[in-house]
Design a protein around this motif. Structure first.
Motif, PDB file in Angstrom:
ATOM      1  N   ILE A   8       0.856  -1.191   0.000  1.00 20.48           N
ATOM      2  CA  ILE A   8       0.000   0.000   0.000  1.00 20.48           C
ATOM      3  C   ILE A   8       0.889   1.237   0.000  1.00 20.48           C
ATOM      4  N   ARG A  11      -0.631   8.337   1.113  1.00 16.87           N
ATOM      5  CA  ARG A  11      -0.854   9.594   0.382  1.00 16.87           C
ATOM      6  C   ARG A  11       0.401  10.452   0.321  1.00 16.87           C
ATOM      7  N   CYS A  57      -8.862   3.951  -3.727  1.00 15.23           N
ATOM      8  CA  CYS A  57      -7.458   3.623  -3.985  1.00 15.23           C
ATOM      9  C   CYS A  57      -7.325   3.222  -5.452  1.00 15.23           C
ATOM     10  N   GLY A  89     -11.814   1.023  -1.267  1.00  7.92           N
ATOM     11  CA  GLY A  89     -11.166   0.041  -0.388  1.00  7.92           C
ATOM     12  C   GLY A  89     -12.145  -0.709   0.493  1.00  7.92           C
ATOM     13  N   LEU A 105      -3.193   4.794  -2.207  1.00 10.30           N
ATOM     14  CA  LEU A 105      -4.360   5.534  -1.716  1.00 10.30           C
ATOM     15  C   LEU A 105      -4.550   6.780  -2.586  1.00 10.30           C
TER      16      LEU A 105
END
Ligand code: FES
Length: 110
Positions: A8, A11, A57, A89, A105
């Motif tokens: 992941i 931001r 995302c 998500g 994200l």
């Protein structure tokens, strides 16, 4: 049941490689929250009802994911910063099929 590996990017552009449990009935938004990869109050605002897009995302891997529901599609058609690979998500239930998933994200909607 086992954990799966997911990448992941937050931001701020920082990549996190995390273990996500497949046996706790979690969705991707909840995993992001449990690892505190986005500040409280900026993700999961609607509680996972496909009604806010704060959990948007971008899917970067070619992992096969479940089809979008009508609710997810409708929400993404109204959200900002939507791309072809956008998903919500909270609508992605963590399962063993998602091993190796990579997402970033989406920016916070202001
Ligand atoms: S948490 Fe609101 S749409 Fe996913």
């Amino acid at each position: 049941m086992t954990d799966i590996k997911i990448k992941i990017t937050d931001r701020d552009g920082v990549l996190h490689e995390i273990d996500a449990p497949t046996d706790m009935n979690m969705n991707l938004m909840e995993v992001v929250r449990s690892y505190e990869l986005a500040p409280e109050g900026t993700i999961g605002i609607c509680g996972g009802m496909a009604m806010c897009a704060s959990c948007q995302c971008y899917v970067l891997s070619d992992t096969e994911l479940p089809e979008m529901s009508d609710d997810e599609e409708a929400m993404l058609s109204e959200a900002f910063n939507v791309k072809d690979n956008s998903r919500l998500g909270c609508q992605l239930h963590i399962s063993e099929d998602m091993e190796g998933l990579e997402v970033a994200l989406a920016p916070e909607e202001l």
